[in-house]
Design a protein around this motif. Structure first.
Motif, PDB file in Angstrom:
ATOM      1  N   ALA A 120       0.827  -1.218   0.000  1.00 35.46           N
ATOM      2  CA  ALA A 120       0.000   0.000   0.000  1.00 35.46           C
ATOM      3  C   ALA A 120       0.862   1.270   0.000  1.00 35.46           C
ATOM      4  CB  ALA A 120      -0.920   0.002   1.211  1.00 35.46           C
ATOM      5  N   LYS A 121       2.178   1.125   0.324  1.00 34.17           N
ATOM      6  CA  LYS A 121       3.091   2.278   0.334  1.00 34.17           C
ATOM      7  C   LYS A 121       4.108   2.200  -0.800  1.00 34.17           C
ATOM      8  CE  LYS A 121       2.686   3.096   5.312  1.00 34.17           C
ATOM      9  NZ  LYS A 121       3.363   3.571   6.536  1.00 34.17           N
ATOM     10  N   ASP A 122       3.923   1.225  -1.700  1.00 33.46           N
ATOM     11  CA  ASP A 122       4.910   0.907  -2.742  1.00 33.46           C
ATOM     12  C   ASP A 122       4.725   1.829  -3.954  1.00 33.46           C
ATOM     13  OD1 ASP A 122       6.663  -0.533  -4.452  1.00 33.46           O
ATOM     14  OD2 ASP A 122       4.979  -1.778  -5.126  1.00 33.46           O
ATOM     15  N   VAL A 123       5.149   3.078  -3.805  1.00 37.81           N
ATOM     16  CA  VAL A 123       4.855   4.092  -4.829  1.00 37.81           C
ATOM     17  C   VAL A 123       5.678   3.919  -6.116  1.00 37.81           C
ATOM     18  CG1 VAL A 123       3.856   5.858  -3.345  1.00 37.81           C
ATOM     19  CG2 VAL A 123       6.349   5.693  -3.523  1.00 37.81           C
ATOM     20  N   ASP A 124       6.704   3.059  -6.081  1.00 40.18           N
ATOM     21  CA  ASP A 124       7.403   2.732  -7.331  1.00 40.18           C
ATOM     22  C   ASP A 124       6.700   1.585  -8.073  1.00 40.18           C
ATOM     23  OD1 ASP A 124       9.520   4.440  -7.949  1.00 40.18           O
ATOM     24  OD2 ASP A 124      10.875   3.489  -6.498  1.00 40.18           O
ATOM     25  N   ALA A 125       5.780   0.920  -7.388  1.00 44.11           N
ATOM     26  CA  ALA A 125       5.018  -0.205  -7.971  1.00 44.11           C
ATOM     27  C   ALA A 125       5.907  -1.378  -8.375  1.00 44.11           C
ATOM     28  CB  ALA A 125       4.165   0.273  -9.162  1.00 44.11           C
ATOM     29  N   PHE A 126       6.925  -1.657  -7.550  1.00 44.79           N
ATOM     30  CA  PHE A 126       7.828  -2.784  -7.837  1.00 44.79           C
ATOM     31  C   PHE A 126       7.445  -4.051  -7.065  1.00 44.79           C
ATOM     32  CE2 PHE A 126      11.570   0.389  -8.544  1.00 44.79           C
ATOM     33  CZ  PHE A 126      11.092   0.666  -9.808  1.00 44.79           C
ATOM     34  N   HIS A 127       6.582  -3.915  -6.041  1.00 46.34           N
ATOM     35  CA  HIS A 127       6.244  -5.080  -5.224  1.00 46.34           C
ATOM     36  C   HIS A 127       5.486  -6.111  -6.077  1.00 46.34           C
ATOM     37  CE1 HIS A 127       4.355  -7.547  -2.131  1.00 46.34           C
ATOM     38  NE2 HIS A 127       5.231  -7.049  -1.277  1.00 46.34           N
ATOM     39  N   PRO A 128       5.770  -7.411  -5.866  1.00 49.05           N
ATOM     40  CA  PRO A 128       5.103  -8.438  -6.689  1.00 49.05           C
ATOM     41  C   PRO A 128       3.576  -8.320  -6.669  1.00 49.05           C
ATOM     42  CG  PRO A 128       6.798  -9.446  -5.321  1.00 49.05           C
ATOM     43  CD  PRO A 128       6.761  -7.996  -4.938  1.00 49.05           C
ATOM     44  N   GLU A 129       3.010  -7.906  -5.540  1.00 50.43           N
ATOM     45  CA  GLU A 129       1.543  -7.767  -5.492  1.00 50.43           C
ATOM     46  C   GLU A 129       1.083  -6.679  -6.467  1.00 50.43           C
ATOM     47  OE1 GLU A 129      -0.345  -7.556  -1.567  1.00 50.43           O
ATOM     48  OE2 GLU A 129      -1.725  -6.071  -2.408  1.00 50.43           O
ATOM     49  N   ASN A 130       1.820  -5.576  -6.498  1.00 49.82           N
ATOM     50  CA  ASN A 130       1.426  -4.487  -7.402  1.00 49.82           C
ATOM     51  C   ASN A 130       1.705  -4.838  -8.863  1.00 49.82           C
ATOM     52  OD1 ASN A 130       0.295  -2.703  -5.523  1.00 49.82           O
ATOM     53  ND2 ASN A 130       2.329  -2.100  -4.819  1.00 49.82           N
ATOM     54  N   VAL A 131       2.782  -5.585  -9.099  1.00 50.79           N
ATOM     55  CA  VAL A 131       3.060  -6.039 -10.472  1.00 50.79           C
ATOM     56  C   VAL A 131       1.949  -6.992 -10.918  1.00 50.79           C
ATOM     57  CG1 VAL A 131       4.681  -7.266 -11.970  1.00 50.79           C
ATOM     58  CG2 VAL A 131       5.557  -5.749 -10.184  1.00 50.79           C
ATOM     59  N   GLY A 132       1.558  -7.891 -10.012  1.00 50.23           N
ATOM     60  CA  GLY A 132       0.488  -8.851 -10.320  1.00 50.23           C
ATOM     61  C   GLY A 132      -0.828  -8.143 -10.632  1.00 50.23           C
ATOM     62  N   ARG A 133      -1.113  -7.115  -9.855  1.00 49.87           N
ATOM     63  CA  ARG A 133      -2.356  -6.355 -10.093  1.00 49.87           C
ATOM     64  C   ARG A 133      -2.317  -5.682 -11.471  1.00 49.87           C
ATOM     65  NH1 ARG A 133      -5.490  -4.874  -5.094  1.00 49.87           N
ATOM     66  NH2 ARG A 133      -6.551  -3.577  -6.614  1.00 49.87           N
ATOM     67  N   LEU A 134      -1.127  -5.183 -11.839  1.00 55.85           N
ATOM     68  CA  LEU A 134      -0.988  -4.550 -13.165  1.00 55.85           C
ATOM     69  C   LEU A 134      -1.223  -5.588 -14.267  1.00 55.85           C
ATOM     70  CD1 LEU A 134      -0.172  -2.111 -14.932  1.00 55.85           C
ATOM     71  CD2 LEU A 134       2.207  -2.812 -14.648  1.00 55.85           C
ATOM     72  N   VAL A 135      -0.631  -6.767 -14.100  1.00 54.10           N
ATOM     73  CA  VAL A 135      -0.803  -7.834 -15.098  1.00 54.10           C
ATOM     74  C   VAL A 135      -2.290  -8.137 -15.287  1.00 54.10           C
ATOM     75  CG1 VAL A 135      -0.372 -10.281 -15.593  1.00 54.10           C
ATOM     76  CG2 VAL A 135       1.451  -8.876 -14.630  1.00 54.10           C
ATOM     77  N   GLN A 136      -3.026  -8.118 -14.171  1.00 57.36           N
ATOM     78  CA  GLN A 136      -4.447  -8.463 -14.232  1.00 57.36           C
ATOM     79  C   GLN A 136      -5.335  -7.285 -14.628  1.00 57.36           C
ATOM     80  OE1 GLN A 136      -5.369 -10.198 -10.426  1.00 57.36           O
ATOM     81  NE2 GLN A 136      -4.643 -12.209 -11.096  1.00 57.36           N
ATOM     82  N   GLY A 137      -4.730  -6.136 -14.902  1.00 57.26           N
ATOM     83  CA  GLY A 137      -5.519  -4.994 -15.362  1.00 57.26           C
ATOM     84  C   GLY A 137      -6.288  -4.301 -14.256  1.00 57.26           C
ATOM     85  N   ARG A 138      -5.832  -4.454 -12.994  1.00 55.61           N
ATOM     86  CA  ARG A 138      -6.487  -3.723 -11.882  1.00 55.61           C
ATOM     87  C   ARG A 138      -5.409  -3.126 -10.980  1.00 55.61           C
ATOM     88  NH1 ARG A 138      -7.955  -7.910  -7.500  1.00 55.61           N
ATOM     89  NH2 ARG A 138      -6.609  -9.615  -8.051  1.00 55.61           N
ATOM     90  N   PRO A 139      -4.615  -2.202 -11.565  1.00 58.72           N
ATOM     91  CA  PRO A 139      -3.462  -1.678 -10.823  1.00 58.72           C
ATOM     92  C   PRO A 139      -3.856  -0.839  -9.615  1.00 58.72           C
ATOM     93  CG  PRO A 139      -3.791  -0.453 -12.853  1.00 58.72           C
ATOM     94  CD  PRO A 139      -4.756  -1.600 -12.889  1.00 58.72           C
ATOM     95  N   ARG A 140      -3.033  -0.915  -8.574  1.00 61.84           N
ATOM     96  CA  ARG A 140      -3.159  -0.006  -7.426  1.00 61.84           C
ATOM     97  C   ARG A 140      -2.301   1.227  -7.723  1.00 61.84           C
ATOM     98  NH1 ARG A 140      -1.256  -3.189  -3.287  1.00 61.84           N
ATOM     99  NH2 ARG A 140      -3.187  -3.526  -2.141  1.00 61.84           N
ATOM    100  N   PHE A 141      -1.053   0.999  -8.134  1.00 60.36           N
ATOM    101  CA  PHE A 141      -0.154   2.072  -8.561  1.00 60.36           C
ATOM    102  C   PHE A 141       0.379   1.709  -9.945  1.00 60.36           C
ATOM    103  CE2 PHE A 141       0.645   1.842  -3.875  1.00 60.36           C
ATOM    104  CZ  PHE A 141       0.027   3.038  -3.543  1.00 60.36           C
TER     105      PHE A 141
END
Ligand code: NDP
Length: 297
Positions: A117-138
């Motif tokens: 939730a604080k990963d503003v570079d969006a490098f965390h695997p959870e945030n990368v996974g969300r991007l892959v699935q088309g529902r990005p947090r950052f």
């Protein structure tokens, strides 16, 4: 033909002015100032410049920033302890670990330790996974800056053939993921591309780059992209930052390619300033998500 030069610095200024207004409104409403904490290990001169630029941008838009400097001989555990401390600090909304870190530190476990939730570079695997699935947090900062630049110059991506040279986790890969989505906050015209990603093992690279309506160079090789690698009328985005004896140059031979392309980004004043703006964007977004979670609105 001489290409239209896309002024990343001007667009970054436009975005930061919008963000400054949003920060003022949000801060007044919630009585909380969004805060970015930067973690800098060692004394790499370029990293020091990057962190300073990010802190200045925070100040310009009214964000708080913290700089946590650790010496080059810091242990992995000490870095992890600091990340953990920042994760648990409610006054910190975004955490940035400046890369590269000294060779003695393994970056992956450090980046994985950041609260997603604080990963503003969006490098965390959870945030990368969300991007892959088309529902990005950052959205990752450099690809998001490129997407904003194209959008604000009304260069549609939908239906275009985009060729990205470079498959890094920071630029090439996430940009490909973003531009191939069905939709995004900027609307369907900013996505829906047909994307090809090239790298050092790609045979006959010029034959592929010449097919690009939009060509992105994220390679790290000075002036690698020559005019004969570019389709006449293409849009050329130069992500490269290379310090040479002649100064700062991109991955594109700007002088030659601008005679072929329709649109081109310069280096400097191109993609670089946008990266910083999108980091600010993500920090405000992080504060919104955390404070909304805390007080349910
Ligand atoms: P990396 O070194 O992580 O990746 C470079 C990519 O380029 C790799 O995929 C590599 O292929 C590919 N490559 C290298 N040589 C060739 C070649 N001869 N032909 C085809 N592909 C090649 O770099 P980054 O993505 O982190 O950065 C790229 C550039 O962008 C750098 O100059 C960096 O400083 C700059 N940058 C700028 C930013 C900004 O804000 N403007 C932000 C981030 C980076 P392979 O995978 O096969 O090795």
């Amino acid at each position: 033909m001489t290409a239209n030069v896309l002024d990343g610095k001007a667009i970054a200024g436009e975005i930061q002015a919008e963000l400054a207004e949003q920060v003022t409104t949000w801060t007044e409403k919630h009585q909380v100032t969004p805060c970015l904490a930067a973690l800098l290990v060692g004394d790499d001169p370029a990293s020091q410049v990057y962190v300073r630029n990010k802190q200045r941008a925070c100040k310009r838009v009214g964000l708080e920033s913290q700089l946590h400097r650790l010496p080059a001989n810091t242990t992995q555990q000490q870095v992890l302890d600091l990340v953990n401390q920042l994760n648990n600090d409610p006054a910190v909304h975004g955490i940035l670990v400046q890369l590269p870190m000294p060779a003695s530190i393994d970056a992956s476990p450090v980046l994985d330790a950041i609260d997603p939730a604080k990963d503003v570079d969006a490098f965390h695997p959870e945030n990368v996974g969300r991007l892959v699935q088309g529902r990005p947090r950052f959205l990752p900062c450099t690809p998001h800056g490129i997407q904003q630049l194209l959008h604000r110059y009304q260069i549609d991506v939908a239906g275009k053939r985009v060729v990205i040279v470079g498959r890094s986790d920071i630029v090439g890969k996430p940009l490909a993921l973003m531009l191939m989505q069905r939709n995004c906050a900027l609307g369907p015209a900013a996505v829906n591309a047909t994307v090809t990603v090239c790298h050092s093992r790609t045979p006959d690279l010029p034959a592929i780059t010449r097919q690009a309506d939009i060509l992105v160079a994220a390679i790290g090789q000075p002036q690698f992209v020559r005019a004969d690698m570019v389709q006449p009328g293409a849009t050329v985005i130069d992500v490269g930052i290379n310090l040479t004896d002649d100064g700062l140059v991109g991955d594109v031979d700007f002088e030659a390619v601008k005679e072929v392309a329709a649109h081109i980004t310069p280096v400097p004043r191109g993609v670089g300033p946008l990266t910083v703006s999108m980091l600010i964007y993500n920090t405000l977004q992080a504060a919104r998500l955390q404070v909304q979670t805390d007080d349910a609105g």
